[in-house]
Motif scaffolding. Structure first.
Motif, PDB file in Angstrom:
ATOM      1  N   LEU A 203       0.852  -1.336  -0.041  1.00  0.00           N
ATOM      2  CA  LEU A 203       0.070   0.151   0.031  1.00  0.00           C
ATOM      3  C   LEU A 203       0.826   1.126   0.125  1.00  0.00           C
ATOM      4  O   LEU A 203       0.589   2.189  -0.720  1.00  0.00           O
ATOM      5  N   PHE A 204       1.695   1.618   0.782  1.00  0.00           N
ATOM      6  CA  PHE A 204       2.416   2.596   1.036  1.00  0.00           C
ATOM      7  C   PHE A 204       3.369   3.153  -0.223  1.00  0.00           C
ATOM      8  O   PHE A 204       3.147   4.134  -0.414  1.00  0.00           O
ATOM      9  N   PRO A 205       3.793   1.947  -1.008  1.00  0.00           N
ATOM     10  CA  PRO A 205       4.269   2.638  -2.383  1.00  0.00           C
ATOM     11  C   PRO A 205       3.757   3.284  -3.196  1.00  0.00           C
ATOM     12  O   PRO A 205       4.091   3.780  -4.178  1.00  0.00           O
ATOM     13  N   HIS A 206       2.155   3.100  -3.045  1.00  0.00           N
ATOM     14  CA  HIS A 206       1.228   3.653  -4.009  1.00  0.00           C
ATOM     15  C   HIS A 206       0.223   4.560  -3.612  1.00  0.00           C
ATOM     16  O   HIS A 206      -0.780   4.770  -4.050  1.00  0.00           O
ATOM     17  N   ARG A 207       0.537   5.372  -2.326  1.00  0.00           N
ATOM     18  CA  ARG A 207      -0.301   6.263  -1.841  1.00  0.00           C
ATOM     19  C   ARG A 207      -0.735   7.295  -2.702  1.00  0.00           C
ATOM     20  O   ARG A 207      -1.842   8.127  -2.568  1.00  0.00           O
ATOM     21  N   GLU A 208       0.113   7.648  -3.801  1.00  0.00           N
ATOM     22  CA  GLU A 208      -0.095   9.019  -4.481  1.00  0.00           C
ATOM     23  C   GLU A 208      -0.934   8.514  -5.671  1.00  0.00           C
ATOM     24  O   GLU A 208      -1.140   9.369  -6.482  1.00  0.00           O
TER      25      GLU A 208
END
Length: 548
Positions: A203-208
């Motif tokens: 999840l965190f690598p794709h928050r944008e």
């Protein structure tokens, strides 16, 4: 006001939910909303591996559930820690990377769950994994989930392996390969000395991503079901009740305790139980909340001197802790990277067992009452749990609100055979811990020194057993009358609704459940995409007049 719509709504940002959100949002033409009742799942309390000792006994990132009184545990109430933040239980667990036994999945397939044999799920384990050491046909090296050897460099590992050899057990350096039986040092979900939760991996690598909406502190109240179709979700955030709608599917990933709760509060469950609470029945599905089960576990605890590799409350230990913190900051190695349950493995309670039915977790600290009871000084512990229990319990609601307490009943030792297998497991583990390799460091056996006869073993098992944190099965996959989802994880009787988490396991796997929960979600993503492609294909044919 225009209603808020997404293609997919995911309820629960835990081990499975983060996988769903990360994978489904890879398609820029698909919109995804993830609802998580807890917080962000980041910060040092999650990232520093040994900080789990803060979360497990408290309500920090943890639901800290309590069970109903357990008849098999002499009326005691059990304790059920469950993650409450992005990453779910993968944000507070011991990070042990175990998939279970190949026969677990072949058994699922034999029960009528097409597509779930070991050879069919193995590609999804491989797809998820980025193993830093093992490169072979059983492992992946390019997936999001970082799997590494421990970086604690703990000298107690050598003692444990020496004890295992002394007792004649095979030493394994991979519990997820061709064989499972044996003892060794566990691999863990680490990355650069930090915890690699499902949120950090997926999840965190794709928050944008513009097509991905993540709402935290968002408590799902119910799934909106109209005319047998799941159309959206009602949730509460900052004191405000909101409704969002799903163009394609609602994906329920709230875990083995809260997925059945949300289904029941939404009108899906045993109609008699729902009507007793005044809940409008949307679909009678008697298996919701049934088949709940878990691995019963017992922990041996020993006092030792303040030797290197152990945690404890002492002046010497405090001085060493500061040194370890300094090393961790500089190198990302040392005792601060420990998962506590550093060693363990899989044994058979007796030679006639077809596969290992016991799992050990050797802990480099003294564990008593889920770390809620503290002891001065230093210690070590060893868990033994029964991997294939026959006892079955339930998850039930106590009222019409999500805030009403859950009635959690794993029903430990209801089947007497579970207790008898644990007696055998007790003896094997006790003998291992009495090996010469430990004799010069163990100063006191805290809980089992006077336990000798089988009846005394049964008594202490009932007095001190509890969960080893592997609850499953309450929305089981299957083809029988008590199944909740089919082999594609679609909820029977409700369109556009799936359950994707450990609750769908018809039987608990022989091992830790985090890696399987991630695999389940990886496989679900493929099934969701395949089913959506089929729907799109049919709709296209209708538009061009090829289908009447």
């Amino acid at each position: 006001m225009n209603k808020m719509e997404f293609d997919y709504i995911i309820i629960g940002g835990g081990s499975s939910g983060c996988v769903l959100a990360g994978r489904l949002s890879e398609d820029p033409n698909v919109s995804v909303c993830l609802l998580e009742v807890g917080g962000g799942g980041d910060g040092w309390k999650v990232e520093v591996p040994c900080a789990a000792v803060i979360s497990i006994p408290t309500k920090i990132n943890n639901w800290a559930f309590e069970t109903v009184s357990q008849k098999g545990l002499n009326g005691r109430k059990g304790y059920q820690p469950r993650g409450k933040c992005l990453g779910g239980s993968s944000a507070i667990n011991a990070m042990v990377y175990i998939r279970g036994n190949a026969q677990d999945y072949d058994h699922w397939a034999a029960l009528g769950n097409d597509g779930w044999s070991y050879q069919e799920v193995l590609p999804y384990f491989i797809k998820s994994e980025n193993n830093q050491r093992i490169h072979n046909a059983y492992h992946g090296n390019e997936g999001p989930l970082s799997v590494t050897d421990l970086q604690s460099e703990n000298p107690l590992q050598a003692r444990y392996l020496a004890a295992a050899k002394e007792q004649g057990y095979k030493i394994l350096d991979d519990f997820n390969g061709a064989e499972q039986e044996g003892l060794g040092v566990y691999q863990v979900t680490h990355i650069n000395g930090e915890r690699c939760s499902s949120a950090r991996a997926y999840l965190f690598p794709h928050r944008e991503r513009k097509n991905l909406t993540v709402e935290i502190h968002a408590q799902t109240q119910r799934i909106l079901i109209e005319n047998g179709v799941a159309v959206g979700v009602e949730y509460k955030q900052a004191g405000q009740v909101k409704q969002i709608y799903a163009r394609r599917e609602v994906l329920l990933s709230a875990g083995a305790m809260q997925s059945p709760q949300i289904l029941m509060l939404s009108g899906v469950g045993d109609q008699h139980e729902l009507m007793a609470h005044g809940i409008q029945v949307k679909h009678h599905l008697p298996g919701v909340g049934k088949n709940f089960h878990d691995h019963p576990d017992f922990i041996f605890g020993y006092k030792v001197d303040a030797i290197p590799g152990t945690f404890g409350l002492s002046l010497k230990g405090s001085i060493d802790l500061f040194k370890q913190i300094s090393r961790y900051r500089k190198e990302g190695k040392g005792l601060i990277t420990t998962n506590f349950a550093e060693c363990g493995g899989f044994l058979k309670s007796s030679p006639e067992q077809t596969l290992p039915n016991l799992q050990l977790h050797f802990v480099v600290a003294l564990v008593d009452n889920h770390a809620r009871t503290m002891h001065m000084g230093h210690g070590i512990s060893c868990h033994v749990c029964l991997l294939n229990p026959k006892s079955r319990g339930t998850i039930k609601i106590s009222g019409v609100s999500i805030d009403d307490p859950l009635l959690i009943d794993p029903n430990f030792y209801d089947d007497e055979s579970d207790l008898e297998e644990m007696v055998k497991g007790f003896k094997l583990t006790q003998k291992l811990m009495q090996s010469n390799a430990f004799k010069d460091i163990i100063k006191k056996d805290l809980f089992t020194a006077d336990v000798q006869t089988d009846e005394e073993i049964r008594h202490i098992l009932r007095e001190r057993s509890d969960t080893v944190y592997h609850p499953v099965g309450s929305c089981k996959m299957g083809v029988d009358d008590m199944a909740v989802v089919d082999a594609r994880l679609r909820v029977y009787g409700v369109q556009n609704l799936r359950v994707v988490d450990a609750s769908i396991m018809p039987t608990v796997v022989n091992g830790n459940t985090n890696a399987p929960a991630i695999m389940i979600a990886e496989k679900a993503v493929d099934m969701i995409r395949q089913d959506q492609a089929s729907v799109a294909f049919i709709e296209k044919k209708v538009r061009v007049g090829e289908v009447a």
